[in-house]
Design an enzyme around this catalytic site. Structure first.
Site, PDB file in Angstrom:
ATOM      1  N   ASN A 269       0.590  -1.285  -0.084  1.00 21.71           N
ATOM      2  CA  ASN A 269      -0.618   0.134   0.109  1.00 21.71           C
ATOM      3  C   ASN A 269       0.408   1.289   0.093  1.00 21.71           C
ATOM      4  O   ASN A 269       2.007   1.596   0.480  1.00 21.71           O
ATOM      5  CB  ASN A 269      -0.806  -0.014   1.603  1.00 21.71           C
ATOM      6  CG  ASN A 269      -1.671  -1.443   1.375  1.00 21.71           C
ATOM      7  OD1 ASN A 269      -2.165  -2.260   0.804  1.00 21.71           O
ATOM      8  ND2 ASN A 269      -1.116  -1.822   2.892  1.00 21.71           N
ATOM      9  N   GLU A 302       8.004  -4.993  -1.578  1.00 21.14           N
ATOM     10  CA  GLU A 302       7.030  -4.323  -1.408  1.00 21.14           C
ATOM     11  C   GLU A 302       7.818  -2.591  -0.556  1.00 21.14           C
ATOM     12  O   GLU A 302       7.309  -1.776  -1.827  1.00 21.14           O
ATOM     13  CB  GLU A 302       6.681  -4.220   0.286  1.00 21.14           C
ATOM     14  CG  GLU A 302       5.900  -5.754   0.279  1.00 21.14           C
ATOM     15  CD  GLU A 302       5.860  -6.714  -0.154  1.00 21.14           C
ATOM     16  OE1 GLU A 302       4.221  -6.299  -1.280  1.00 21.14           O
ATOM     17  OE2 GLU A 302       5.312  -8.131  -0.798  1.00 21.14           O
ATOM     18  N   HIS A 305       7.503  -1.979  -5.384  1.00 19.03           N
ATOM     19  CA  HIS A 305       6.902  -1.968  -5.830  1.00 19.03           C
ATOM     20  C   HIS A 305       6.054  -0.648  -5.178  1.00 19.03           C
ATOM     21  O   HIS A 305       5.320   0.184  -6.020  1.00 19.03           O
ATOM     22  CB  HIS A 305       5.062  -2.416  -4.084  1.00 19.03           C
ATOM     23  CG  HIS A 305       5.067  -4.014  -4.601  1.00 19.03           C
ATOM     24  ND1 HIS A 305       4.641  -3.814  -6.476  1.00 19.03           N
ATOM     25  CD2 HIS A 305       4.833  -4.946  -4.319  1.00 19.03           C
ATOM     26  CE1 HIS A 305       4.329  -5.720  -6.634  1.00 19.03           C
ATOM     27  NE2 HIS A 305       4.314  -6.067  -5.179  1.00 19.03           N
ATOM     28  N   GLU A 324       3.942  -7.780 -10.040  1.00 20.07           N
ATOM     29  CA  GLU A 324       4.626  -8.826  -9.069  1.00 20.07           C
ATOM     30  C   GLU A 324       5.838  -9.101  -9.523  1.00 20.07           C
ATOM     31  O   GLU A 324       6.732  -9.773  -8.841  1.00 20.07           O
ATOM     32  CB  GLU A 324       3.343 -10.120  -8.460  1.00 20.07           C
ATOM     33  CG  GLU A 324       2.526  -9.642  -8.430  1.00 20.07           C
ATOM     34  CD  GLU A 324       2.733  -9.045  -6.758  1.00 20.07           C
ATOM     35  OE1 GLU A 324       4.288  -8.952  -6.652  1.00 20.07           O
ATOM     36  OE2 GLU A 324       2.221  -7.712  -5.769  1.00 20.07           O
TER      37      GLU A 324
END
Length: 872
Positions: A269, A302, A305, A324
């Site tokens: 997130n 993460e 990302h 991914e």
């Protein structure tokens, strides 16, 4: 009657959403029993789109309180809300939509949307969890800027976090509030909030351009002293992404939160990463070297990302590997730079073969970009992640590192703020080089693992290499085309020395080839001695290699090849051949002994171990039972396991003096450090502990267990004791449980160690674990430590001849599916491997799967199990 097969969503049916959401304002009145969510969305019709008859918004398990259009309250005749979809006619091409809904985090046991973990409220919105929070076009190509206001009791939830930058906070009586603004457009799956009584550690990071960023890691108070390594890994990740890809962080703060209940590993997130605590919290007493390496990898994954997934997201879920696979590739490269590139590459290959090759060979085989799905939750697979990363590596190996990096940077820059496709990625790569990457799209569209067949010959001083590729048929894809395969080759003589050959007028000792046809012939003139071919150096493509190497030639490569992958693979290949022969011998009550060639290879490892302990540990790692099952047809797992036991016994008996000396010199009280060199020494120690378990007595292992001062050595010794499964193991387990029964993360290791052991009666032990007072079906970590550890890591127990392993797992899946369908479906994928098991057991497994299909199961479970059942 069996359930109806769930409807499939097709890639070919993709259509853009007709509206943009210019701004999303959210207000939360947080309470674990009943949270009120108010949303205001600013809609604008996209250019060239016509005003649709209805606006459709996703909304699942929402208690609808009121709706407004342009500030006007709607009555129930002006909209419909059914089948998780809200529909209403749009008033114009631009309008505002407001909704007030209520949700119950405490009742949300699926852990998707807003839910309760311990006493904290947190979210998980990927893939389709935001629709469990409020009404929204819950799809990745609808990106919006989010403003969020959180209000909650200040004593119960003193920490209030959301995406973006904090802009305001204050107190209202017993409550307090926090407001957050995210300036970067994002899809709803990247939305996140956390509210809880958490502690944090902070650090400062200065970006490439000189911007100061505040880094925070929040955890429960019991874990606050165990997050230093995660913070260090985060800082290293941020620096690495700047150095290698020029990617700079773009907010004032970066927050990471650890929670106990999480369906996966972590979630990227925007500006608020939420982690499974198991992949965030570590110290030498509670975590192993594997845990430390995993934390480093997942922290990096993460964070990376932020660009490969957030700033540039995927247009639709069929493009999932775009974010991914690319991010796995990036975290693999990061780990290789932080640790040993050679060891990291082999670890990557081991994981790929164990999970993805089995997936490609099973009933749920799918391409890196699937053409259809019923539940996107089922496509967070090794094919999407690990094979997706390998396909990206194929492109890098064709283009070269420099051109590849230029193309990746161009991809980030040209698609910033957009929802991209795989075509956008390939277009950026192609613009960086003259190589057109012909045929690489087929890697994305075809399921299955290509087989590369290599035949060599020497006739009248002409040495020839014939290369042929084919991909076996998979479900719904009977015909395959060639794919581009980059290959690196080198040549050795019988003494293990590099040979220099004349190739098209140039003297070479190695060659790079981009195989772009079904068959290729390479010839060398003037050769007096047939070379030993070293091929697929560095594992440049995710293929299965079939060669005409003799065991003698493989032994030369295993002893002398300067490519660490080929050296390791050559030893593995000899071992695989002999273990399959051994399994056949065991089944037919024939004598089996390992060859002198293989034993010499293993014996040599002990002599050179001190040069690189981590690599030596990999060389001593026998081919896994699951991998040997995949290489078989109509396999009997207990016979394969028995053959492995016989090989390990021979290795121990021939090297017991070297093993005993190493262990006697090993410093069990040495100060622990998680660095790669220290971890490598401990990994070699683990290999020696395992081999020591083939000694008649277990007392020595038990004493070492008692004296070990770190979790890595303790778990290595517990694994060795579990192989024997005698009273010494029971004593060690009791000690371990009494020491760690109050720490749930460590207790997961206690459960998984027992569930994965093939000793004694594995199914009875599984049943005992399922009624253990510390086992719960509501926590995904505990479920994975028992059900997944047994079904995946204990092929002997899972495939018990009487079918009791299948029966027990299906019984639990029925219960688990009603609680958490996502986790249940992932455990059910273990049945994919049954297609390689002997017919009688396949028949028993099929009966239990059909029993499962007769239950009222979720669409996630239905999709997975129905395809497996058809193939058994």
């Amino acid at each position: 009657m069996p359930n109806q097969a769930p409807a499939k969503i097709q890639l070919k049916d993709y259509r853009p959403y007709p509206y943009s959401i210019l701004q999303t304002n959210l207000s939360f009145e947080l309470d674990k029993k009943r949270t009120i969510v108010k949303s205001k969305l600013e809609f604008a019709l996209n250019k060239n789109d016509e005003v649709p008859e209805y606006v459709s918004l996703d909304g699942e398990n929402l208690e609808l309180i009121e709706l407004k259009l342009n500030g006007r309250l709607l009555d129930t005749t002006e909209y419909t809300y059914s089948n998780d979809t809200l529909r209403f006619p749009p008033p114009s091409d631009k309008f505002s939509f407001e909704a007030t809904v209520a949700i119950s985090p405490e009742a949300n046991k699926a852990l998707s949307g807003l839910y309760l973990s311990g006493e904290s409220l947190c979210t998980q919105c990927e893939a389709e969890g935001f629709r469990r929070i409020t009404f929204f076009p819950d799809r990745p190509d609808v990106m919006s800027r989010f403003f969020v206001r959180l209000e909650a009791n200040k004593d119960t939830y003193p920490i209030l976090l959301a995406n973006g930058n904090p802009i305001a906070s204050g107190t209202i009586g017993e409550n307090h509030f926090a407001e957050w603004n995210d300036p970067w457009p994002k899809p709803s799956y990247l939305f996140a909030i956390v509210a809880g009584n958490l502690l944090n550690k902070s650090a400062d990071f200065k970006t490439l351009s000189g911007k100061n960023v505040k880094l925070n890691i929040y955890v429960e108070s019991v874990d606050i002293d165990r997050i230093d390594y995660a913070m260090d890994a985060l800082i290293r990740s941020m620096k690495w992404d700047e150095d290698v890809f020029g990617r700079e962080y773009d907010l004032d703060v970066f927050n990471v939160v650890g929670v106990r209940d999480f369906n996966a590993g972590a979630m990227e997130n925007k500006g608020l990463n939420i982690f499974n605590s198991a992949l965030l919290v570590a110290d030498s007493q509670t975590a192993t070297d594997f845990d430390f390496a995993n934390i480093e990898r997942v922290i990096a994954h993460e964070y990376f990302h932020n660009w490969s997934g957030n700033r540039v997201t995927c247009r639709d879920w069929f493009q999932l590997s775009l974010k991914e696979g690319l991010t796995v590739f990036r975290d693999q490269e990061f780990s290789a730079d932080q640790r040993s590139r050679a060891v990291q590459r082999i670890h990557d290959v081991i994981q790929l073969r164990a999970r993805q090759f089995a997936e490609d060979a099973g009933p749920n085989a799918h391409s890196v970009r699937p053409h259809e799905y019923a539940s996107i939750d089922n496509f967070y697979t090794s094919t999407i992640y690990e094979k997706g990363a390998e396909v990206i590596r194929v492109a890098q190996n064709i283009l070269g590192e420099s051109n590849f990096n230029k193309g990746a940077i161009k991809y980030f820059e040209t698609n910033d703020g957009k929802a991209a496709t795989i075509e956008d990625w390939l277009e950026a790569l192609r613009s960086s080089s003259n190589d057109p990457l012909d045929g690489i799209e087929k890697w994305y569209s075809q399921a299955g693992t290509p087989i590369l067949d290599v035949k060599t010959d020497l006739v009248e001083n002409t040495y020839s290499i014939k290369l042929a590729q084919n991909t076996p048929p998979t479900n719904n894809q009977p015909v395959k085309e060639w794919v581009p395969i980059p290959l690196d080759m080198a040549f050795f003589n019988k003494n293990g020395e590099k040979m220099v050959l004349d190739f098209e007028g140039t003297h070479i000792d190695s060659i790079h080839l981009n195989l772009s046809t079904e068959e290729t012939l390479i010839e060398f003139e003037g050769i007096d001695e047939k070379p030993v071919l070293s091929i697929l150096r560095g594992f440049t493509a995710p293929v299965k290699l079939i060669s005409d190497h003799t065991n003698e030639e493989l032994a030369i490569l295993a002893a002398h090849d300067d490519d660490t992958f080929v050296r390791w693979e050559s030893l593995q290949t000899i071992a695989r051949k002999e273990l399959l022969i051994g399994a056949y011998a065991v089944k037919n009550n024939m004598e089996f002994s390992t060859s002198k060639i293989l034993m010499n290879c293993y014996n040599n490892v002990f002599d050179i171990a001190q040069n690189d302990y981590a690599y030596a540990a990999l060389l001593l790692q026998l081919p896994a039972t699951n991998d040997l099952i995949q290489a078989s047809n109509d396999a009997y797992p207990e016979n394969i396991f028995a053959a492995r036991e016989l090989l390990a016994t021979s290795i121990y008996e021939q090297n017991k003096d070297k093993i005993s000396k190493f262990i006697a010199d090993y410093k069990f009280d040495a100060e622990y450090s998680p660095d790669a060199k220290s971890a490598g020494l401990r990994s070699y120690a683990a290999a020696c502990f395992y081999l020591l378990s083939f000694d008649d007595s277990s007392s020595e292992l038990l004493e070492y267990f008692k004296s070990a001062n770190n979790m890595t050595d303790k778990m290595s010794l517990l694994f060795a004791l579990a192989r024997k499964g005698d009273d010494a193991w029971s004593q060690a387990l009791n000690i371990f449980y009494n020491d760690w029964k109050s720490n749930n993360l460590v207790l997961d290791k206690y459960f998984s160690n027992q569930a994965a052991s093939a000793s004694g009666n594995p199914v009875k032990r599984l049943k005992d674990l399922l009624v253990h007072p510390d086992f719960v079906l509501t926590n995904p970590n505990r479920v994975r430590s028992v059900l997944a550890s047994f079904a995946v890591n204990n092929p002997v127990g899972f495939n018990s001849a009487d079918g009791s392993g299948y029966e027990t797992i299906v019984n639990e899946l029925i219960k688990l599916d009603g609680i958490n369908p996502m986790v249940a479906a992932r455990v059910a994928t273990a049945f994919e491997r049954v297609v390689k098991i002997e017919p009688q057991r396949r028949s028993i497994a099929k009966q239990h799967l059909e029993r499962l299909l007769r239950e009222n199961i979720s669409k996630q479970m239905q999709e997975i199990v129905s395809s497996i059942n058809k193939s058994i």
